[in-house]
Scaffold this active site. Structure first.
Site, short mmCIF file in Angstrom:
data_model
loop_
_atom_site.label_atom_id
_atom_site.label_comp_id
_atom_site.label_asym_id
_atom_site.label_seq_id
_atom_site.Cartn_x
_atom_site.Cartn_y
_atom_site.Cartn_z
N CYS A 156 -1.16 -1.06 -1.50
CA CYS A 156 -0.73 -2.46 -1.35
C CYS A 156 -1.39 -3.37 -2.39
O CYS A 156 -2.59 -3.62 -2.31
CB CYS A 156 -1.06 -2.90 0.08
SG CYS A 156 -0.96 -4.67 0.37
N CYS A 204 -3.04 -6.56 -1.05
CA CYS A 204 -4.27 -6.21 -0.32
C CYS A 204 -5.44 -6.11 -1.30
O CYS A 204 -6.53 -6.60 -1.03
CB CYS A 204 -4.12 -4.88 0.41
SG CYS A 204 -2.83 -4.85 1.65
#
Length: 106
Positions: free
Chosen positions: A31, A34
Protein backbone atom coordinates in the site's frame (compact mmCIF):
# COMPACT_ATOMS: atom_id res chain seq x y z
CA UNK A 1 8.87 5.74 21.40
CA UNK A 2 8.55 3.89 18.11
CA UNK A 3 5.34 2.49 16.70
CA UNK A 4 4.42 -0.98 17.91
CA UNK A 5 3.66 -3.95 15.65
CA UNK A 6 0.48 -5.67 16.82
CA UNK A 7 -0.87 -9.07 15.79
CA UNK A 8 -4.33 -10.63 15.92
CA UNK A 9 -3.11 -12.53 19.01
CA UNK A 10 -1.74 -9.47 20.83
CA UNK A 11 -4.48 -6.98 19.85
CA UNK A 12 -6.51 -7.42 23.02
CA UNK A 13 -3.57 -6.90 25.39
CA UNK A 14 -1.75 -4.26 23.27
CA UNK A 15 -4.78 -2.17 22.27
CA UNK A 16 -8.02 -3.02 24.05
CA UNK A 17 -6.40 -3.35 27.49
CA UNK A 18 -3.77 -0.62 26.99
CA UNK A 19 -3.43 1.85 29.88
CA UNK A 20 -3.97 4.89 27.60
CA UNK A 21 -5.27 5.80 24.15
CA UNK A 22 -3.95 3.83 21.16
CA UNK A 23 -3.95 4.87 17.51
CA UNK A 24 -4.10 1.72 15.36
CA UNK A 25 -2.82 1.96 11.79
CA UNK A 26 -4.18 -0.84 9.57
CA UNK A 27 -1.72 -1.14 6.68
CA UNK A 28 -0.03 -3.48 4.17
CA UNK A 29 3.40 -3.72 2.50
CA UNK A 30 1.96 -3.14 -0.98
CA UNK A 31 0.00 0.00 0.00
CA UNK A 32 1.65 3.21 -1.25
CA UNK A 33 -0.40 5.63 0.89
CA UNK A 34 0.38 3.45 3.95
CA UNK A 35 4.10 3.90 3.30
CA UNK A 36 3.50 7.62 2.80
CA UNK A 37 2.07 8.14 6.32
CA UNK A 38 4.46 5.76 8.12
CA UNK A 39 7.19 8.40 8.81
CA UNK A 40 4.56 10.85 10.13
CA UNK A 41 3.20 8.19 12.50
CA UNK A 42 6.75 7.47 13.75
CA UNK A 43 7.28 11.19 14.44
CA UNK A 44 3.91 11.55 16.21
CA UNK A 45 4.75 8.45 18.26
CA UNK A 46 7.96 10.16 19.44
CA UNK A 47 6.28 13.53 20.04
CA UNK A 48 3.38 12.05 22.01
CA UNK A 49 5.28 9.36 23.93
CA UNK A 50 3.54 8.79 27.24
CA UNK A 51 0.25 10.27 25.94
CA UNK A 52 -0.49 7.97 23.00
CA UNK A 53 0.63 4.58 21.72
CA UNK A 54 0.72 4.03 17.97
CA UNK A 55 0.15 0.43 16.94
CA UNK A 56 0.42 -1.00 13.44
CA UNK A 57 -1.56 -4.01 12.20
CA UNK A 58 -0.43 -5.57 8.91
CA UNK A 59 -3.75 -6.65 7.36
CA UNK A 60 -2.13 -9.36 5.21
CA UNK A 61 -0.38 -11.04 8.15
CA UNK A 62 -3.23 -10.48 10.63
CA UNK A 63 -6.62 -10.43 8.81
CA UNK A 64 -8.87 -11.26 11.80
CA UNK A 65 -8.66 -7.88 13.56
CA UNK A 66 -9.30 -5.65 10.50
CA UNK A 67 -12.24 -7.91 9.62
CA UNK A 68 -13.66 -7.54 13.12
CA UNK A 69 -13.51 -3.73 12.90
CA UNK A 70 -14.86 -3.50 9.33
CA UNK A 71 -11.68 -2.21 7.71
CA UNK A 72 -12.46 -1.98 3.98
CA UNK A 73 -9.71 0.33 2.70
CA UNK A 74 -6.20 1.13 3.85
CA UNK A 75 -4.67 3.02 5.40
CA UNK A 76 -7.36 3.05 8.06
CA UNK A 77 -6.50 4.63 11.40
CA UNK A 78 -8.63 4.11 14.50
CA UNK A 79 -8.21 5.63 17.94
CA UNK A 80 -9.12 3.33 20.82
CA UNK A 81 -9.79 4.57 24.37
CA UNK A 82 -10.74 2.15 27.13
CA UNK A 83 -11.13 -0.66 24.59
CA UNK A 84 -13.56 1.26 22.37
CA UNK A 85 -13.11 2.92 18.97
CA UNK A 86 -13.59 6.66 19.49
CA UNK A 87 -12.58 7.90 16.03
CA UNK A 88 -11.71 6.56 12.57
CA UNK A 89 -9.95 8.06 9.55
CA UNK A 90 -9.53 6.36 6.19
CA UNK A 91 -6.84 7.34 3.68
CA UNK A 92 -3.49 9.09 3.82
CA UNK A 93 -3.23 12.50 5.48
CA UNK A 94 -0.43 14.96 6.07
CA UNK A 95 1.29 14.75 9.47
CA UNK A 96 -0.34 18.00 10.63
CA UNK A 97 -3.82 16.65 9.84
CA UNK A 98 -3.11 13.38 11.67
CA UNK A 99 -1.82 15.29 14.73
CA UNK A 100 -4.86 17.58 14.67
CA UNK A 101 -7.25 14.60 14.46
CA UNK A 102 -5.44 12.81 17.31
CA UNK A 103 -5.58 15.87 19.59
CA UNK A 104 -9.31 16.40 18.82
CA UNK A 105 -10.02 12.72 19.57
CA UNK A 106 -8.17 12.67 22.90
Amino acid sequence: MATKAVSDESFESDVLNAPGPVLVDFWAEWCGPCKQIAPALEEISDEMAGELTIAKVNIDDHPMTPGKYGVRGIPTMMIFKDGQVVSTKIGAMAKGKISEWVKESL
